[in-house]
Design a protein around this motif. Structure first.
Motif, PDB file in Angstrom:
ATOM      1  N   PHE A   6       0.835  -1.190   0.000  1.00 59.40           N
ATOM      2  CA  PHE A   6       0.000   0.000   0.000  1.00 59.40           C
ATOM      3  C   PHE A   6       0.869   1.238   0.000  1.00 59.40           C
ATOM      4  CE2 PHE A   6       0.512  -0.773   4.518  1.00 59.40           C
ATOM      5  CZ  PHE A   6       0.472   0.465   5.140  1.00 59.40           C
ATOM      6  N   HIS A  20      -3.444   3.748   0.397  1.00 60.33           N
ATOM      7  CA  HIS A  20      -4.322   3.017  -0.519  1.00 60.33           C
ATOM      8  C   HIS A  20      -3.549   1.873  -1.164  1.00 60.33           C
ATOM      9  CE1 HIS A  20      -2.349   5.608  -3.527  1.00 60.33           C
ATOM     10  NE2 HIS A  20      -2.663   4.661  -4.396  1.00 60.33           N
ATOM     11  N   HIS A  28      -8.698   1.981   0.788  1.00 58.68           N
ATOM     12  CA  HIS A  28      -8.009   3.200   1.195  1.00 58.68           C
ATOM     13  C   HIS A  28      -8.509   3.635   2.564  1.00 58.68           C
ATOM     14  CE1 HIS A  28     -11.675   5.438   0.193  1.00 58.68           C
ATOM     15  NE2 HIS A  28     -11.721   4.652  -0.881  1.00 58.68           N
ATOM     16  N   ILE A  41      -5.693   0.156   7.505  1.00 62.75           N
ATOM     17  CA  ILE A  41      -5.674  -0.437   6.167  1.00 62.75           C
ATOM     18  C   ILE A  41      -5.836  -1.954   6.280  1.00 62.75           C
ATOM     19  CG2 ILE A  41      -3.181  -0.735   5.823  1.00 62.75           C
ATOM     20  CD1 ILE A  41      -5.358   0.718   3.116  1.00 62.75           C
TER      21      ILE A  41
END
Length: 69
Positions: A6, A20, A28, A41
Protein backbone atom coordinates in the motif's frame (compact mmCIF):
# COMPACT_ATOMS: atom_id res chain seq x y z
CA UNK A 1 -2.28 -15.24 4.54
CA UNK A 2 -1.98 -12.70 1.72
CA UNK A 3 0.33 -9.70 1.42
CA UNK A 4 -0.61 -6.43 -0.24
CA UNK A 5 1.50 -3.34 -0.88
CA UNK A 6 0.00 0.00 0.00
CA UNK A 7 1.06 3.54 -0.78
CA UNK A 8 1.43 6.08 2.03
CA UNK A 9 1.16 9.85 1.63
CA UNK A 10 0.75 12.67 4.13
CA UNK A 11 -2.06 15.13 3.50
CA UNK A 12 -0.68 18.67 3.67
CA UNK A 13 -4.00 20.17 4.78
CA UNK A 14 -4.97 17.73 7.54
CA UNK A 15 -1.60 16.26 8.52
CA UNK A 16 -3.14 12.78 8.31
CA UNK A 17 -1.41 9.81 6.72
CA UNK A 18 -3.40 8.46 3.79
CA UNK A 19 -2.95 4.95 2.42
CA UNK A 20 -4.32 3.02 -0.52
CA UNK A 21 -3.71 -0.32 -2.20
CA UNK A 22 -2.88 0.45 -5.85
CA UNK A 23 -5.37 -0.96 -8.30
CA UNK A 24 -7.95 -1.90 -5.66
CA UNK A 25 -10.92 0.48 -5.57
CA UNK A 26 -12.16 0.97 -2.03
CA UNK A 27 -8.94 -0.13 -0.36
CA UNK A 28 -8.01 3.20 1.20
CA UNK A 29 -8.06 4.87 4.60
CA UNK A 30 -6.25 7.36 6.81
CA UNK A 31 -4.70 7.63 10.26
CA UNK A 32 -3.05 10.13 12.57
CA UNK A 33 0.12 7.97 12.78
CA UNK A 34 1.76 5.36 10.59
CA UNK A 35 0.84 2.69 13.14
CA UNK A 36 -2.81 3.78 13.10
CA UNK A 37 -2.79 3.87 9.29
CA UNK A 38 -1.42 0.33 9.08
CA UNK A 39 -4.05 -0.94 11.53
CA UNK A 40 -6.80 0.82 9.59
CA UNK A 41 -5.67 -0.44 6.17
CA UNK A 42 -5.50 -4.00 7.54
CA UNK A 43 -9.09 -3.68 8.75
CA UNK A 44 -10.26 -2.29 5.40
CA UNK A 45 -8.52 -5.03 3.41
CA UNK A 46 -9.87 -7.74 5.73
CA UNK A 47 -13.39 -6.34 5.28
CA UNK A 48 -13.01 -6.20 1.49
CA UNK A 49 -11.68 -9.78 1.42
CA UNK A 50 -14.95 -10.97 2.98
CA UNK A 51 -16.40 -10.51 -0.51
CA UNK A 52 -13.71 -12.79 -1.98
CA UNK A 53 -10.31 -12.23 -3.54
CA UNK A 54 -9.97 -8.90 -5.31
CA UNK A 55 -9.60 -8.45 -9.02
CA UNK A 56 -6.88 -5.81 -9.00
CA UNK A 57 -7.05 -3.21 -11.76
CA UNK A 58 -3.27 -2.78 -11.70
CA UNK A 59 -0.20 -4.15 -9.93
CA UNK A 60 2.18 -2.09 -7.78
CA UNK A 61 5.64 -2.23 -9.31
CA UNK A 62 7.65 0.32 -7.36
CA UNK A 63 8.79 3.92 -7.41
CA UNK A 64 11.39 5.71 -9.50
CA UNK A 65 13.30 8.94 -8.94
CA UNK A 66 13.90 11.49 -11.66
CA UNK A 67 16.01 14.67 -11.78
CA UNK A 68 14.64 17.77 -13.47
CA UNK A 69 16.76 20.83 -14.19
Amino acid sequence: MHSYNFVVEKDADTGLYVGHVPGWPGAHCQGESLDELQKNIQEVVAMLLEDGSPKLESEFVGIQTIKVA
